[in-house]
Design an enzyme around this catalytic site. Structure first.
Site, mmCIF file in Angstrom:
data_model
loop_
_atom_site.group_PDB
_atom_site.id
_atom_site.type_symbol
_atom_site.label_atom_id
_atom_site.label_comp_id
_atom_site.label_asym_id
_atom_site.label_seq_id
_atom_site.Cartn_x
_atom_site.Cartn_y
_atom_site.Cartn_z
ATOM 1 N N HIS A 156 0.833 -1.217 0.000
ATOM 2 C CA HIS A 156 0.000 0.000 0.000
ATOM 3 C C HIS A 156 0.862 1.259 0.000
ATOM 4 O O HIS A 156 0.663 2.164 -0.826
ATOM 5 C CB HIS A 156 -0.916 -0.009 1.224
ATOM 6 C CG HIS A 156 -1.874 1.146 1.246
ATOM 7 N ND1 HIS A 156 -3.142 1.078 0.734
ATOM 8 C CD2 HIS A 156 -1.729 2.419 1.717
ATOM 9 C CE1 HIS A 156 -3.745 2.244 0.879
ATOM 10 N NE2 HIS A 156 -2.908 3.079 1.478
ATOM 11 N N GLU A 157 1.803 1.308 0.914
ATOM 12 C CA GLU A 157 2.635 2.501 1.003
ATOM 13 C C GLU A 157 3.561 2.635 -0.201
ATOM 14 O O GLU A 157 3.893 3.748 -0.611
ATOM 15 C CB GLU A 157 3.451 2.480 2.304
ATOM 16 C CG GLU A 157 2.614 2.412 3.574
ATOM 17 C CD GLU A 157 1.541 3.478 3.658
ATOM 18 O OE1 GLU A 157 1.705 4.551 3.043
ATOM 19 O OE2 GLU A 157 0.525 3.240 4.332
ATOM 20 N N HIS B 157 1.784 4.635 -2.881
ATOM 21 C CA HIS B 157 1.920 6.088 -2.693
ATOM 22 C C HIS B 157 3.326 6.558 -3.058
ATOM 23 O O HIS B 157 3.494 7.554 -3.764
ATOM 24 C CB HIS B 157 1.647 6.442 -1.220
ATOM 25 C CG HIS B 157 0.249 6.194 -0.766
ATOM 26 N ND1 HIS B 157 -0.852 6.716 -1.407
ATOM 27 C CD2 HIS B 157 -0.231 5.502 0.301
ATOM 28 C CE1 HIS B 157 -1.950 6.341 -0.765
ATOM 29 N NE2 HIS B 157 -1.595 5.602 0.274
#
Length: 444
Positions: free
Chosen positions: A99-100, A103
Site C-alpha cells: 500500500h505505502e 503512494h
C-alpha cells in the site's frame, strides 16, 4: 489497524483451500482469517477492514461462501504456533508495504519530493537513508506511512518548490493519494491469480451436522465425553437441518444460552449415533461454553484451470465475488452500526485469525492476503478524515472551489482529528483483542 471481521453475517468463517474449524473456547462463532493499517499523518490511515469471502460459481462446481465473524472471547488457537503467527504477521506487513509503496512510487515517478517511508508508527527500531529518503521500521504495528517534506520546518526545500506535493496540480495529487488503493487492488488480483494457477480454488460438498475437530482438555465437552472427530447431528432432541451455513451458529446459540444447564448432543461417532450430556461452563459474561472447535461438515477439493483463459475467468469471478461481498458487508455495517461496532477488531485479532489460517493450511494465506488487500482498498476510499478517501474529498472540494484550497489550519485540523480518533480506537482494540485471547483469559 482495524478490521470488521463480521458486519452482520452468520457466525461462521469457512476459509478457502481447507476446512478451517470455528474455534470456540466460549463456543462463540469465530473467524479464520482476517488490516488495520494506519497510514501516515502525511497521507492517510487505514482503519476498519471488513473481511468477507466470495460466493462464486464455477462450471460443474459449487463454490464456497466464506464469511467472517468475530465476537469477544474467541479462541485464537493460532497463537500456539510461533511459525503461524510469523506467517500471518509477514502477510500483514507485505500488505502494508504494498500500500505505502503505491503512494511512494506514484510520487517518486512524478518527481515529487518524498522524505520518509515507514512500516509501523512510533519509535524507530531500525532505519537507513537513501536518496534523501528515510526508510524505517517502527515499534507499533498499526500500519505505515509515506512522509512528504511539504510542511516540515526542518526541510531545506523552498516552500514554493514545484515538486512539493502540495504545489502539484490536482491530478498529480489524486494519483499519489489513490495509488495505495490501486496497489492493493492489483496485488489482490495477482494473489488470486497465483492461487488459481498454483493451488487451485476450493469446491465443497456439504454433509449433515457440525464437525468437532478439537476438544480442549478438562473442558465441559471433554468431561461429558465428546471426542475430536465427532459430528453433532442434533441438540436437546432437535435434529439440525441437513445442511446449511448456519448450523454452527445454531449449536453455538444453544450452548451460549445454557450455562450450567444440561445440554444433550446427538453425536455421530463412526457408525454409531450417541446421546452425550454436556453441562456448559459459564463465562464471565454469563454465556455458556464447552471448549470445542466447530466446523461445518464440508468435504473440500480443489479445481484448477485447464488453460490460461480459464485461469483468468476463475480469477475474475473470485475477485469480483470477494469485492461484492466486501461492499455488501460495508453497507450492512453502516446501516446498522450500533450492533456491528463491537465486531471491529484490531491487529491482534487479524494476526490471530491469520495464524489459524496458516496453522490449518498455508494455502489459505492466499485468500487471507487477497481479502485483506481488498478490504483495505475499499475502506480507504471512504471519504473520512485520516483515510485516502478523506484526502481525495479535500482535493475535490478544492477543485469545486476553482482551485482554491481550504485554509491550512482547517485542513490540518480535520486530518489531525481523524488521526487522533483512529489511533485511540486502534489502541483500544489492541487491548480489547488481547484480553479476549483465551490464554490471556485463562491467566486472569
Amino acid at each position: 489497524m482495524l478490521i470488521n471481521l463480521s458486519a452482520s453475517l452468520p457466525s461462521l468463517l469457512r476459509f478457502t483451500n481447507q476446512k478451517l474449524p470455528i474455534s470456540d473456547s466460549s463456543l462463540k462463532p469465530k473467524t479464520h482469517f482476517s488490516n488495520s493499517l494506519f497510514s501516515s499523518p502525511n497521507l492517510n490511515f487505514h482503519p476498519n477492514y471488513q473481511l468477507f469471502y466470495s460466493r462464486t460459481k464455477y462450471p460443474q462446481e459449487k463454490r464456497i461462501n466464506f464469511r467472517t465473524s468475530a465476537v469477544p472471547g474467541l479462541d485464537f488457537g493460532g497463537f500456539e504456533s510461533a511459525q503461524s503467527v510469523l506467517e500471518a504477521a509477514l502477510v500483514l506487513t507485505a500488505i502494508i508495504v504494498v500500500h505505502e509503496s503505491g503512494h511512494f512510487l506514484a510520487a517518486y515517478l512524478q518527481g515529487i519530493h518524498v522524505s520518509k517511508f515507514a512500516v509501523g508508527f512510533g519509535p524507530i527500531l531500525a532505519k537507513f537513508n537513501s536518496n534523501n529518503v528515510e526508510y524505517s521500521i517502527r515499534a507499533f504495528p498499526l500500519g505505515g506511512f509515506v512522509g512528504f517534506p511539504d510542511n516540515d520546518p526542518d526541510s531545506d526545500i523552498p516552500v514554493d518548490d514545484v515538486n512539493l506535493l502540495k504545489n502539484r496540480p490536482i491530478i498529480d495529487r489524486v494519483i499519489v493519494i489513490s495509488a495505495g488503493v490501486i496497489a492493493n487492488i492489483v496485488f489482490a488480483y495477482v494473489i488470486i491469480f497465483a492461487q488459481v494457477l498454483f493451488v487451485g480454488l476450493p469446491v465443497q460438498e456439504a454433509f449433515p451436522g457440525v464437525v468437532v475437530p478439537e476438544v480442549r482438555a478438562f473442558s465441559a465437552a471433554s468431561r461429558g465425553g465428546v471426542l475430536p472427530g465427532d459430528i453433532i447431528l442434533g441438540v436437546n432432541g432437535i435434529e439440525l437441518p441437513k445442511t446449511g451455513y448456519n448450523l454452527v451458529s445454531e449449536v453455538v446459540d444453544v450452548i451460549k444460552k445454557s450455562p450450567k444447564r444440561n445440554v444433550v448432543l446427538k453425536v455421530e461417532r463412526g457408525k454409531q449415533d450417541l446421546d452425550i450430556s454436556v453441562t456448559p461452563d459459564e463465562n464471565s459474561d454469563g454465556t455458556g461454553r464447552i471448549g470445542v472447535q466447530l466446523s461445518p461438515n464440508f468435504k473440500f477439493s480443489k479445481v484448477r484451470p485447464k488453460n490460461l483463459i480459464q485461469a483468468f475467468n476463475f480469477t475474475g469471478g473470485e475477485f469480483w465475488g470477494l469485492t461484492s461481498n466486501i461492499l455488501d458487508s460495508l453497507k450492512q455495517t453502516f446501516s446498522n452500526f450500533s450492533q456491528n461496532a463491537s465486531k471491529v477488531s484490531g491487529p491482534i485479532a487479524i494476526i490471530a485469525v491469520g495464524a489459524e489460517v496458516a496453522k490449518s493450511n498455508t494455502d489459505g494465506l492466499y485468500q487471507f492476503a487477497a481479502i485483506l488487500n481488498l478490504n483495505l482498498a475499499v475502506i480507504n476510499l471512504l471519504p473520512l478524515p485520516a483515510l485516502d478517501g478523506g484526502s481525495l474529498a479535500l482535493i475535490l472540494i478544492e477543485a469545486a472551489r476553482g482551485g482554491r484550497k481550504l485554509p491550512l489550519e482547517l485542513e490540518q485540523g480535520i486530518m489531525s482529528s481523524g488521526i487522533t480518533i483512529v489511533l485511540f480506537l486502534g489502541l483500544f482494540l489492541i487491548i480489547r483483542d488481547t484480553l479476549n485471547l483465551d490464554f490471556i483469559k485463562d491467566m486472569l
